[in-house]
Design a protein around this motif. Structure first.
Motif, PDB file in Angstrom:
ATOM      1  N   GLU A 454      52.477  45.130  42.588  1.00  0.00           N
ATOM      2  CA  GLU A 454      53.072  45.530  41.315  1.00  0.00           C
ATOM      3  C   GLU A 454      52.512  46.868  40.837  1.00  0.00           C
ATOM      4  OE1 GLU A 454      55.398  44.297  38.907  1.00  0.00           O
ATOM      5  OE2 GLU A 454      56.095  43.425  40.791  1.00  0.00           O
ATOM      6  N   LEU A 455      51.205  47.047  40.921  1.00  0.00           N
ATOM      7  CA  LEU A 455      50.610  48.290  40.442  1.00  0.00           C
ATOM      8  C   LEU A 455      50.995  49.466  41.317  1.00  0.00           C
ATOM      9  CD1 LEU A 455      47.076  46.974  39.433  1.00  0.00           C
ATOM     10  CD2 LEU A 455      48.975  47.552  37.905  1.00  0.00           C
ATOM     11  N   ARG A 458      54.501  50.286  40.135  1.00  0.00           N
ATOM     12  CA  ARG A 458      54.612  50.799  38.780  1.00  0.00           C
ATOM     13  C   ARG A 458      53.851  52.104  38.550  1.00  0.00           C
ATOM     14  NH1 ARG A 458      53.908  45.611  34.717  1.00  0.00           N
ATOM     15  NH2 ARG A 458      55.102  44.068  35.916  1.00  0.00           N
ATOM     16  N   VAL A 526      44.364  36.956  29.117  1.00  0.00           N
ATOM     17  CA  VAL A 526      45.703  37.284  29.594  1.00  0.00           C
ATOM     18  C   VAL A 526      46.182  36.174  30.508  1.00  0.00           C
ATOM     19  CG1 VAL A 526      44.746  38.663  31.492  1.00  0.00           C
ATOM     20  CG2 VAL A 526      47.098  39.041  30.760  1.00  0.00           C
ATOM     21  N   ASP A 529      50.765  35.343  34.567  1.00  0.00           N
ATOM     22  CA  ASP A 529      52.066  36.005  34.679  1.00  0.00           C
ATOM     23  C   ASP A 529      52.076  37.367  33.997  1.00  0.00           C
ATOM     24  OD1 ASP A 529      53.096  33.903  36.112  1.00  0.00           O
ATOM     25  OD2 ASP A 529      54.089  32.958  34.393  1.00  0.00           O
ATOM     26  N   ALA A 530      51.288  37.522  32.944  1.00  0.00           N
ATOM     27  CA  ALA A 530      51.263  38.781  32.197  1.00  0.00           C
ATOM     28  C   ALA A 530      50.235  39.767  32.739  1.00  0.00           C
ATOM     29  CB  ALA A 530      50.986  38.501  30.718  1.00  0.00           C
ATOM     30  N   PRO A 532      49.963  41.794  35.498  1.00  0.00           N
ATOM     31  CA  PRO A 532      50.382  43.154  35.857  1.00  0.00           C
ATOM     32  C   PRO A 532      50.698  44.013  34.631  1.00  0.00           C
ATOM     33  CG  PRO A 532      51.435  41.550  37.286  1.00  0.00           C
ATOM     34  CD  PRO A 532      50.780  40.775  36.194  1.00  0.00           C
ATOM     35  N   ASP A 533      51.355  43.430  33.635  1.00  0.00           N
ATOM     36  CA  ASP A 533      51.667  44.191  32.423  1.00  0.00           C
ATOM     37  C   ASP A 533      50.392  44.647  31.732  1.00  0.00           C
ATOM     38  OD1 ASP A 533      54.378  43.751  32.831  1.00  0.00           O
ATOM     39  OD2 ASP A 533      54.465  42.030  31.477  1.00  0.00           O
ATOM     40  N   TYR A 534      49.411  43.755  31.650  1.00  0.00           N
ATOM     41  CA  TYR A 534      48.167  44.112  30.968  1.00  0.00           C
ATOM     42  C   TYR A 534      47.436  45.238  31.701  1.00  0.00           C
ATOM     43  CZ  TYR A 534      43.437  44.278  29.427  1.00  0.00           C
ATOM     44  OH  TYR A 534      42.231  44.763  28.985  1.00  0.00           O
ATOM     45  N   GLU A 536      48.549  47.436  33.828  1.00  0.00           N
ATOM     46  CA  GLU A 536      49.308  48.686  33.713  1.00  0.00           C
ATOM     47  C   GLU A 536      49.084  49.322  32.343  1.00  0.00           C
ATOM     48  OE1 GLU A 536      53.908  50.363  34.050  1.00  0.00           O
ATOM     49  OE2 GLU A 536      53.536  48.232  33.667  1.00  0.00           O
ATOM     50  N   ARG A 537      49.104  48.528  31.309  1.00  0.00           N
ATOM     51  CA  ARG A 537      48.947  49.041  29.947  1.00  0.00           C
ATOM     52  C   ARG A 537      47.575  49.679  29.745  1.00  0.00           C
ATOM     53  NH1 ARG A 537      50.429  44.697  27.707  1.00  0.00           N
ATOM     54  NH2 ARG A 537      48.445  43.778  27.027  1.00  0.00           N
ATOM     55  N   THR A 540      47.190  52.909  31.795  1.00  0.00           N
ATOM     56  CA  THR A 540      47.977  53.998  31.207  1.00  0.00           C
ATOM     57  C   THR A 540      47.240  54.611  30.026  1.00  0.00           C
ATOM     58  OG1 THR A 540      50.061  52.967  31.901  1.00  0.00           O
ATOM     59  CG2 THR A 540      50.177  54.579  30.114  1.00  0.00           C
TER      60      THR A 540
END
Length: 565
Positions: A454-455, A458, A526, A529-530, A532-534, A536-537, A540
């Motif tokens: 995922e990373l 993204r 976290v 499931d969340a 990758p979103d964390y 990435e955030r 960033t």
């Protein structure tokens, strides 16, 4: 046996006579076992269980194994029962051991110094395919671990390993575990000193020796003469780190008392310089202190780090010199800070002799037997027959001539073994997790592999060194407290109030470069499931806020809680 420790001063309050049994320190005369583990070790040395495995258990099967052997002494030969399939993480802490036990074992092959030949690796791969359903994980302590091992097959596995110079002796248990060594010992251009002779002599003296087979807890050790500080010396019970003494030349700086788990501590320097030929003597002195003075009353306080914390470096060095070495050690300098964050030796690097070594990255240490045999074939065809494992779940092929480098790299990449991996592939580690481990609460290996994909998708332009360590429980086998992003597995609540797999987040830990533990933001958890979103955030935000040349760990230490959430 060492002398009795110092008596308390007159001002020290005394406990009521007959009530206090001490900490179970042998040197204080406390030999009566104070818990079940100490009792079964007193009843029979763990080294002796091999005979029962060979003559009884392997012939009569799993149900014939004595419980104290099954969950105790068999660890002295690298065997742990693995987790029964289908038991979720919420039951890890509430079920009895026999309810968690499967009738299969994890078997750990110790690889001291991370050194392997192609013949040894081929045998490891063949055993995996024949007896372990293809499993063969590379650990962050340079070992290889099998799963799905039947007790009936253990003697044959031992025969095959020992025929090529490998063993599982004291790979687990309250013993001197594998001796970590620089994976580029003796070949790196920038090496300060080659610690290989010391690793070999320590192994000869200590491993399998009944004098050191009943320790209060496990004893982890490391020897490296690399300026990259490539053996995680800060979190070992004892470590020898290469330094140049201004008067005596190259030798080792002595560290003791490091360790992670639920009560992490960075090791401390004793301020002593040790020449190469004295390393085994000093090692023997330190492990003897642990055996004699180590706390045996409570398992949670039985690691050497607690004794070192109570005594302090000055007293520990004095006891080592006066009671065990019977001579003073030479004062010496601290190791220099490494010039780079990556310490895994991944990539193509020139050796002292003009040849090259090639380091590559599997996914979170997960390989399989078929892949290992192919790696052995590639190493044999393109090198001299020597390989290494690293403390970052990586591998290295040594002695590759310049005209063979490109061909070897192509062969490794075809096996999904990256020589030029993304920072995410290179920096993500994971422990065994709930798939096989009875202590785990959540899944790790598959989660780590998915996170890498995922990373990479993204954030393809991200190019900073980053470590993401994923652990299935609080015990820190994957070193979560010293990662840039450390993830401690636990059950958490999702947005709908359901209990699901997730992680407590540690941020900004590090080894080597300003070693220290990551910070925990209050309430920062976290869901799996969340994840990758964390990640990435937060990465960033790091890219947006970092100063020139600033590492993630430095940024995380100064960032706001909002930026880290």
């Amino acid at each position: 046996m060492a002398a009795t420790p110092e008596q308390p001063s007159p001002a020290t309050p005394r406990r009521k006579a007959g009530r206090h049994r001490g900490e179970g320190q042998w040197a204080a005369g406390h030999f009566t076992p104070l818990n079940g583990n100490e009792q079964f070790k007193k009843d029979d040395d763990g080294l002796n269980v091999r005979t029962r495995i060979e003559t009884i258990y392997s012939k009569r099967g799993f149900d014939s194994i004595d419980p104290n052997d099954l969950r105790g002494r068999m660890r002295w030969w690298g065997l742990y029962t693995q987790r029964k399939p289908g038991i979720d993480g919420g039951k890890t802490a509430i079920l009895e051991p026999e309810e968690l036990d499967d009738e299969y074992f994890m078997l750990r092959v110790r690889i001291d110094g991370g050194r392997l030949t192609t013949e040894q690796l081929r045998v490891i791969g063949e055993i995996s395919q024949e007896f372990a359903r293809g499993t063969a994980d590379i650990t962050d302590r340079q070992n290889v671990q099998y799963h799905w091992i039947r007790i009936e097959d253990v003697p044959e596995i031992w025969n095959r390993l020992e025929a090529v110079g490998l063993s599982t002796t004291e790979a687990c248990g309250d013993t001197p575990r594998v001796i970590l060594g620089s994976p580029v010992a003796g070949i790196a251009e920038d090496e300060i000193i080659d610690g290989t002779p010391a690793v070999d002599e320590i192994h000869r003296r200590i491993v399998g020796n009944p004098d050191f087979s009943n320790l209060p807890r496990k004893f982890k050790s490391a020897v490296s003469g690399s300026p990259l500080l490539d053996v995680a010396h800060e979190i070992n019970d004892i470590a020898f780190v290469g330094v140049e003494h201004p008067e005596h030349g190259p030798g080792f700086d002595l560290w003791v008392g490091g360790g992670l788990s639920t009560n992490p501590k960075i090791g401390v320097r004793l301020g002593a310089w040790v020449p190469l030929d004295e390393v085994p003597d000093v090692y023997e002195g330190v492990i003897s202190i642990f055996r004699d003075y180590g706390y045996r009353r409570l398992r949670t306080r039985a690691r050497l780090k607690f004794l070192v914390a109570d005594w302090g470096a000055e007293k520990f060095r004095r006891v080592l010199e006066e009671e065990y070495l019977e001579r003073e050690l030479v004062d010496g300098p601290a190791p220099a800070q490494p010039v780079q964050q990556w310490r895994d030796h991944v990539g193509v690097h020139r050796q002292q002799d003009g040849n090259f070594y090639v380091g590559f990255a599997p996914r979170v240490g997960r390989v399989d037997g078929a892949t290992l045999t192919k790696i052995a074939e590639l190493a044999q065809a393109h090198g001299s027959g020597r390989l290494r494992t690293t403390v970052e779940q990586k591998m290295i092929v040594l002695d590759v001539t310049e005209d063979q480098v490109d061909s070897l790299v192509s062969g490794l990449e075809a096996l999904d073994l990256r020589v030029t991996p993304s920072p995410f592939r290179r920096g993500t580690m994971a422990c065994t997790g709930i798939e096989f481990c009875k202590l785990a609460i959540v899944e790790t290996k598959g989660r780590g592999s998915t996170l890498i994909d995922e990373l990479e998708r993204r954030m393809p332009e991200f190019d900073q060194p980053i470590t993401i360590n994923i652990n299935g429980c609080p015990n820190a086998c994957a070193r979560i407290q010293v990662a840039d992003i450390g993830l401690k597995g636990q059950l958490v609540l999702d947005d709908e109030g359901r209990q699901v797999e997730g992680y407590q987040v540690h941020l900004g830990g590090a080894l080597g470069l300003e070693a220290g533990f990551g910070r925990k933001v209050r309430g920062l958890k976290v869901t799996a499931d969340a994840l990758p979103d964390y990640v990435e955030r937060v990465l960033t935000r790091f890219q947006a806020e970092r100063e020139d040349g600033e590492r993630f760990a430095t940024w995380a230490a100064r960032a706001s809680e909002e930026a880290l959430s």
